[in-house]
Design a protein around this motif. Structure first.
Motif, PDB file in Angstrom:
ATOM      1  N   ARG A   1      38.812  49.025  54.416  1.00  0.00           N
ATOM      2  CA  ARG A   1      38.022  48.421  53.337  1.00  0.00           C
ATOM      3  C   ARG A   1      37.889  46.909  53.506  1.00  0.00           C
ATOM      4  O   ARG A   1      36.970  46.293  52.970  1.00  0.00           O
ATOM      5  N   GLY A   2      38.856  46.308  54.171  1.00  0.00           N
ATOM      6  CA  GLY A   2      38.865  44.860  54.328  1.00  0.00           C
ATOM      7  C   GLY A   2      39.153  44.138  53.030  1.00  0.00           C
ATOM      8  O   GLY A   2      38.656  43.048  52.782  1.00  0.00           O
ATOM      9  N   GLU A   3      40.002  44.757  52.207  1.00  0.00           N
ATOM     10  CA  GLU A   3      40.341  44.182  50.901  1.00  0.00           C
ATOM     11  C   GLU A   3      41.847  44.222  50.686  1.00  0.00           C
ATOM     12  O   GLU A   3      42.506  45.177  51.076  1.00  0.00           O
ATOM     13  N   ASN A   4      42.350  43.186  50.053  1.00  0.00           N
ATOM     14  CA  ASN A   4      43.767  43.169  49.707  1.00  0.00           C
ATOM     15  C   ASN A   4      44.047  44.213  48.638  1.00  0.00           C
ATOM     16  O   ASN A   4      43.242  44.412  47.733  1.00  0.00           O
ATOM     17  N   PRO A   5      45.221  44.826  48.697  1.00  0.00           N
ATOM     18  CA  PRO A   5      45.608  45.753  47.641  1.00  0.00           C
ATOM     19  C   PRO A   5      46.273  44.997  46.495  1.00  0.00           C
ATOM     20  O   PRO A   5      46.453  43.775  46.560  1.00  0.00           O
ATOM     21  N   TYR A   6      46.670  45.746  45.510  1.00  0.00           N
ATOM     22  CA  TYR A   6      47.364  45.205  44.345  1.00  0.00           C
ATOM     23  C   TYR A   6      48.704  45.915  44.204  1.00  0.00           C
ATOM     24  O   TYR A   6      48.904  47.017  44.727  1.00  0.00           O
ATOM     25  N   LEU A   7      49.611  45.287  43.478  1.00  0.00           N
ATOM     26  CA  LEU A   7      50.892  45.892  43.164  1.00  0.00           C
ATOM     27  C   LEU A   7      51.015  45.933  41.652  1.00  0.00           C
ATOM     28  O   LEU A   7      50.875  44.906  40.987  1.00  0.00           O
ATOM     29  N   SER A   8      51.272  47.111  41.141  1.00  0.00           N
ATOM     30  CA  SER A   8      51.492  47.284  39.713  1.00  0.00           C
ATOM     31  C   SER A   8      52.990  47.128  39.448  1.00  0.00           C
ATOM     32  O   SER A   8      53.810  47.846  40.010  1.00  0.00           O
ATOM     33  N   VAL A   9      53.319  46.138  38.608  1.00  0.00           N
ATOM     34  CA  VAL A   9      54.710  45.869  38.253  1.00  0.00           C
ATOM     35  C   VAL A   9      54.780  45.810  36.735  1.00  0.00           C
ATOM     36  O   VAL A   9      54.345  44.833  36.131  1.00  0.00           O
ATOM     37  N   GLY A  10      55.306  46.860  36.144  1.00  0.00           N
ATOM     38  CA  GLY A  10      55.353  46.918  34.684  1.00  0.00           C
ATOM     39  C   GLY A  10      53.947  46.848  34.117  1.00  0.00           C
ATOM     40  O   GLY A  10      53.084  47.631  34.457  1.00  0.00           O
ATOM     41  N   GLU A  11      53.709  45.860  33.272  1.00  0.00           N
ATOM     42  CA  GLU A  11      52.400  45.661  32.649  1.00  0.00           C
ATOM     43  C   GLU A  11      51.462  44.816  33.503  1.00  0.00           C
ATOM     44  O   GLU A  11      50.293  44.661  33.175  1.00  0.00           O
ATOM     45  N   ASN A  12      51.967  44.234  34.571  1.00  0.00           N
ATOM     46  CA  ASN A  12      51.188  43.308  35.389  1.00  0.00           C
ATOM     47  C   ASN A  12      50.671  43.952  36.669  1.00  0.00           C
ATOM     48  O   ASN A  12      51.296  44.859  37.215  1.00  0.00           O
ATOM     49  N   THR A  13      49.548  43.437  37.142  1.00  0.00           N
ATOM     50  CA  THR A  13      49.000  43.829  38.431  1.00  0.00           C
ATOM     51  C   THR A  13      48.798  42.555  39.243  1.00  0.00           C
ATOM     52  O   THR A  13      48.165  41.611  38.774  1.00  0.00           O
ATOM     53  N   ILE A  14      49.372  42.546  40.438  1.00  0.00           N
ATOM     54  CA  ILE A  14      49.379  41.353  41.281  1.00  0.00           C
ATOM     55  C   ILE A  14      48.630  41.647  42.575  1.00  0.00           C
ATOM     56  O   ILE A  14      48.908  42.645  43.237  1.00  0.00           O
ATOM     57  N   GLU A  15      47.703  40.771  42.957  1.00  0.00           N
ATOM     58  CA  GLU A  15      47.022  40.925  44.246  1.00  0.00           C
ATOM     59  C   GLU A  15      47.986  40.497  45.350  1.00  0.00           C
ATOM     60  O   GLU A  15      48.597  39.434  45.280  1.00  0.00           O
ATOM     61  N   LEU A  16      48.098  41.326  46.366  1.00  0.00           N
ATOM     62  CA  LEU A  16      48.948  41.011  47.511  1.00  0.00           C
ATOM     63  C   LEU A  16      48.099  40.248  48.531  1.00  0.00           C
ATOM     64  O   LEU A  16      47.487  40.817  49.424  1.00  0.00           O
ATOM     65  N   LEU A  17      48.077  38.950  48.358  1.00  0.00           N
ATOM     66  CA  LEU A  17      47.209  38.056  49.117  1.00  0.00           C
ATOM     67  C   LEU A  17      47.445  38.142  50.622  1.00  0.00           C
ATOM     68  O   LEU A  17      48.586  38.238  51.069  1.00  0.00           O
ATOM     69  N   HIS A  18      46.368  38.093  51.376  1.00  0.00           N
ATOM     70  CA  HIS A  18      46.360  38.075  52.845  1.00  0.00           C
ATOM     71  C   HIS A  18      46.960  39.328  53.481  1.00  0.00           C
ATOM     72  O   HIS A  18      47.206  39.342  54.686  1.00  0.00           O
TER      73      HIS A  18
END
Length: 130
Positions: free
Chosen positions: A74-91
């Motif tokens: 896809r050529g896209e960074n994934p995300y990490l779901s941590v509790g209520e937050n979602t964080i982009e895993l940059l690079h």
């Protein structure tokens, strides 16, 4: 002490690949460091994060590799779901893609790891051969 969080699941949420760790880690506070390394002995890709002024690891075992393949395609960074937050895993996808090319045919990573990477990520490796 360095924490290692094993990524155990992934879902596609609104065309965004989102990983999650076990519920015990639902309160962690991390900042993406944007670097990927390997643990070739355990066949894991490791995404480095900052946590409480130190580095911790998100560990992606072989069972998560199909999702990693999809991410790179896809050529896209994934995300990490941590509790209520979602964080982009940059690079992440750029780092992983470069690492996959470095691993291809490179026995410094160990023959079994190289073979597993080449088999799983064959679609990426063959699409870019000239």
């Amino acid at each position: 002490m360095r924490n290692v969080y094993k990524v155990e699941n992934y879902v596609d949420v609104h065309n965004k690949l989102t990983f999650s760790v076990n519920e015990e880690a639902s309160t962690i506070q991390i900042i993406p460091a944007g670097q990927v390394i390997v643990d070739s002995d355990h066949h894991d890709f490791i995404y480095i994060v900052e946590e409480d002024g130190a580095f911790s690891y998100l560990s992606f075992g072989v069972d998560m590799w199909p999702a990693l393949l999809e991410m790179v395609q896809r050529g896209e960074n994934p995300y990490l779901s941590v509790g209520e937050n979602t964080i982009e895993l940059l690079h992440f996808y750029e780092e992983l893609e470069a690492l996959i090319y470095n691993i291809e045919g490179n026995d410094n990573y160990g023959e079994s790891f190289v073979t597993a990477v080449e088999a799983t990520f064959q679609a990426i490796l063959t699409n870019n051969e000239v």
